[in-house]
Design an enzyme around this catalytic site. Structure first.
Site, mmCIF file in Angstrom:
data_model
loop_
_atom_site.group_PDB
_atom_site.id
_atom_site.type_symbol
_atom_site.label_atom_id
_atom_site.label_comp_id
_atom_site.label_asym_id
_atom_site.label_seq_id
_atom_site.Cartn_x
_atom_site.Cartn_y
_atom_site.Cartn_z
ATOM 1 N N ASN A 20 0.870 -1.188 0.000
ATOM 2 C CA ASN A 20 0.000 0.000 0.000
ATOM 3 C C ASN A 20 0.902 1.231 0.000
ATOM 4 O O ASN A 20 1.415 1.621 1.039
ATOM 5 C CB ASN A 20 -0.891 -0.027 1.256
ATOM 6 C CG ASN A 20 -1.757 1.219 1.371
ATOM 7 O OD1 ASN A 20 -1.850 1.997 0.430
ATOM 8 N ND2 ASN A 20 -2.385 1.395 2.526
ATOM 9 N N TRP A 21 1.077 1.795 -1.178
ATOM 10 C CA TRP A 21 2.001 2.939 -1.298
ATOM 11 C C TRP A 21 1.394 4.225 -0.743
ATOM 12 O O TRP A 21 2.071 5.244 -0.666
ATOM 13 C CB TRP A 21 2.398 3.137 -2.761
ATOM 14 C CG TRP A 21 3.436 2.161 -3.239
ATOM 15 C CD1 TRP A 21 3.942 1.093 -2.551
ATOM 16 C CD2 TRP A 21 4.110 2.164 -4.503
ATOM 17 N NE1 TRP A 21 4.874 0.442 -3.305
ATOM 18 C CE2 TRP A 21 5.001 1.078 -4.507
ATOM 19 C CE3 TRP A 21 4.038 2.976 -5.641
ATOM 20 C CZ2 TRP A 21 5.821 0.775 -5.601
ATOM 21 C CZ3 TRP A 21 4.842 2.694 -6.730
ATOM 22 C CH2 TRP A 21 5.728 1.599 -6.709
ATOM 23 N N LYS A 22 0.095 4.177 -0.430
ATOM 24 C CA LYS A 22 -0.591 5.386 0.078
ATOM 25 C C LYS A 22 -0.336 6.551 -0.890
ATOM 26 O O LYS A 22 -0.276 6.322 -2.097
ATOM 27 C CB LYS A 22 -0.141 5.674 1.508
ATOM 28 C CG LYS A 22 -0.307 4.445 2.410
ATOM 29 C CD LYS A 22 -0.146 4.730 3.861
ATOM 30 C CE LYS A 22 -0.353 3.419 4.635
ATOM 31 N NZ LYS A 22 -0.328 3.618 6.086
ATOM 32 N N HIS A 106 -9.712 1.165 4.450
ATOM 33 C CA HIS A 106 -8.470 1.453 5.180
ATOM 34 C C HIS A 106 -8.764 2.491 6.271
ATOM 35 O O HIS A 106 -9.565 3.406 6.068
ATOM 36 C CB HIS A 106 -7.401 1.983 4.217
ATOM 37 C CG HIS A 106 -6.051 2.027 4.856
ATOM 38 N ND1 HIS A 106 -5.686 3.061 5.700
ATOM 39 C CD2 HIS A 106 -5.013 1.164 4.830
ATOM 40 C CE1 HIS A 106 -4.455 2.822 6.146
ATOM 41 N NE2 HIS A 106 -4.028 1.670 5.641
ATOM 42 N N GLU A 108 -7.218 4.970 7.231
ATOM 43 C CA GLU A 108 -6.980 6.368 6.857
ATOM 44 C C GLU A 108 -8.156 6.919 6.066
ATOM 45 O O GLU A 108 -8.431 8.117 6.098
ATOM 46 C CB GLU A 108 -5.650 6.480 6.082
ATOM 47 C CG GLU A 108 -4.467 6.273 7.017
ATOM 48 C CD GLU A 108 -3.184 5.797 6.347
ATOM 49 O OE1 GLU A 108 -3.109 5.812 5.102
ATOM 50 O OE2 GLU A 108 -2.264 5.406 7.084
ATOM 51 N N GLU A 176 -5.685 -4.621 10.596
ATOM 52 C CA GLU A 176 -4.712 -3.545 10.791
ATOM 53 C C GLU A 176 -5.090 -2.729 12.027
ATOM 54 O O GLU A 176 -5.905 -1.796 11.928
ATOM 55 C CB GLU A 176 -4.699 -2.612 9.575
ATOM 56 C CG GLU A 176 -4.215 -3.250 8.309
ATOM 57 C CD GLU A 176 -3.600 -2.221 7.364
ATOM 58 O OE1 GLU A 176 -2.487 -2.438 6.921
ATOM 59 O OE2 GLU A 176 -4.241 -1.197 7.095
ATOM 60 N N GLY A 186 7.682 4.506 8.878
ATOM 61 C CA GLY A 186 8.010 3.095 9.070
ATOM 62 C C GLY A 186 8.353 2.752 10.510
ATOM 63 O O GLY A 186 8.907 1.703 10.795
ATOM 64 N N SER A 226 3.006 -1.495 10.522
ATOM 65 C CA SER A 226 4.454 -1.460 10.787
ATOM 66 C C SER A 226 5.147 -2.797 10.524
ATOM 67 O O SER A 226 6.075 -3.166 11.243
ATOM 68 C CB SER A 226 4.730 -1.000 12.219
ATOM 69 O OG SER A 226 4.243 0.311 12.395
ATOM 70 N N GLY A 247 2.653 -0.886 4.387
ATOM 71 C CA GLY A 247 2.668 0.523 4.005
ATOM 72 C C GLY A 247 4.087 1.006 3.785
ATOM 73 O O GLY A 247 4.706 0.730 2.752
ATOM 74 N N GLY A 248 4.634 1.719 4.778
ATOM 75 C CA GLY A 248 5.946 2.364 4.649
ATOM 76 C C GLY A 248 7.032 1.492 4.046
ATOM 77 O O GLY A 248 7.743 1.916 3.116
HETATM 78 P P1 PGA Z 1 2.504 0.723 7.682
HETATM 79 O O1 PGA Z 1 1.064 0.866 6.990
HETATM 80 O O2 PGA Z 1 3.086 -0.583 7.219
HETATM 81 O O3 PGA Z 1 3.280 1.912 7.194
HETATM 82 O O4 PGA Z 1 2.268 0.754 9.163
HETATM 83 C C1 PGA Z 1 0.216 -0.231 6.821
HETATM 84 C C2 PGA Z 1 -1.085 0.232 6.212
HETATM 85 O O5 PGA Z 1 -1.576 1.306 6.607
HETATM 86 O O6 PGA Z 1 -1.666 -0.441 5.341
#
Ligand code: PGA
Length: 265
Positions: A20-22, A106, A108, A176, A186, A226, A247-248
């Protein structure tokens, strides 16, 4: 035909790793560089990998060499097919670009107002279009009262309401915990493997209640929050999850390749 995440009810369940590159990176040039670097590091035998870049990059990335086990995903959809929805992206549009998976619900996006009902509508729309929804659920905080189990169960039941049993196996669930998601550096907290394992069992129980034992057993439960090159091994073995939503660390080719390798054990 892309293979990542292919599923049939009779097929052995594959693990899956989703990047997930956001809202990263800032240019298509950088996106291509990261994508190519990831591709170069993944072994042909790697578990299926889905890269979900920002929507404007999907077209360009879809022209690059994917390899058999890598496909493209998206981070959101609008549940209509065509029409007056300024600024939105539909499932048929993504499908025409070869997108195989879409992240829905998600945290967010929930924080921006996405409701359980919208998550449900998007999930059903994706299933109609034969795209695998990655349904995100997770509590914002852990309480001694165990209220986080109630939150997860409510989100799960709401997201999957009305999904026919025959289609359940075409959904992946991503647990999550919001408190474990990094803020883009990260360096968030990671849930312990024991805590993720406990929740994985709980989620599987709710899925069994909804869809029966055999369908529930075939559904993938991913963990996200994370995940990095140092904790992926332990999470995959001790938490017994079916893969990761990253993500990160998915923007760092070396770390991401190590996570995919961990998912392969
Ligand atoms: P993260 O994000 O690995 O940077 O914690 C995970 C996500 O939000 O899908």
């Amino acid at each position: 035909m892309p293979e990542a995440g292919c599923y049939t009810t009779r097929m052995k369940k594959h693990r899956l790793v989703v990047a997930n590159w956001k809202m990263n990176p800032s240019t298509i040039g950088e996106a291509k560089r990261i994508f190519m670097a990831i591709r170069a590091k993944l072994k042909p035998s790697a578990v299926p990998v889905v890269i979900a870049p920002p929507a404007p990059y999907i077209t360009e990335l879809s022209k690059l060499s994917m390899g058999k086990r890598t496909t493209l995903g998206a981070q959101n959809i609008f549940p209509g097919k065509v029409g007056p929805h300024t600024g939105e992206v539909s499932t048929p549009m993504l499908r025409s670009l070869g997108v195989t998976h879409v992240i829905v619900g998600h945290s967010e996006r929930r924080a921006m107002g996405e409701t359980d009902a919208e998550v449900n509508e998007k999930t059903k729309q994706l299933l109609k279009e034969q795209i695998m929804p990655i349904v995100c659920i997770g509590e914002t905080e852990r309480a001694d009262s165990g209220a986080h189990f109630e939150t997860v169960e409510r989100q799960l039941r709401a997201a999957l309401a009305g999904v026919p049993k025959a289609q359940a196996v075409k959904v992946a669930v991503a647990y999550e915990p919001v408190w474990a998601i990094s803020k883009g550096d990260g360096k968030g907290l990671t849930a312990t493997a024991a805590a993720v394992h406990e929740m994985q069992i709980f989620i599987r129980r709710v899925l069994t209640d909804l869809f029966g034992r055999s369908s529930a057993a075939s559904m993938r439960i991913l963990y996200g929050g994370s995940v990095n090159a140092d904790n992926a091994d332990e999470l995959i073995s001790a938490a017994a999850v079916d893969g990761f939503l990253v993500g990160g660390a998915s923007l760092e080719p070396k770390a991401f390749a190590a996570i995919v390798k961990a998912a392969q054990q």
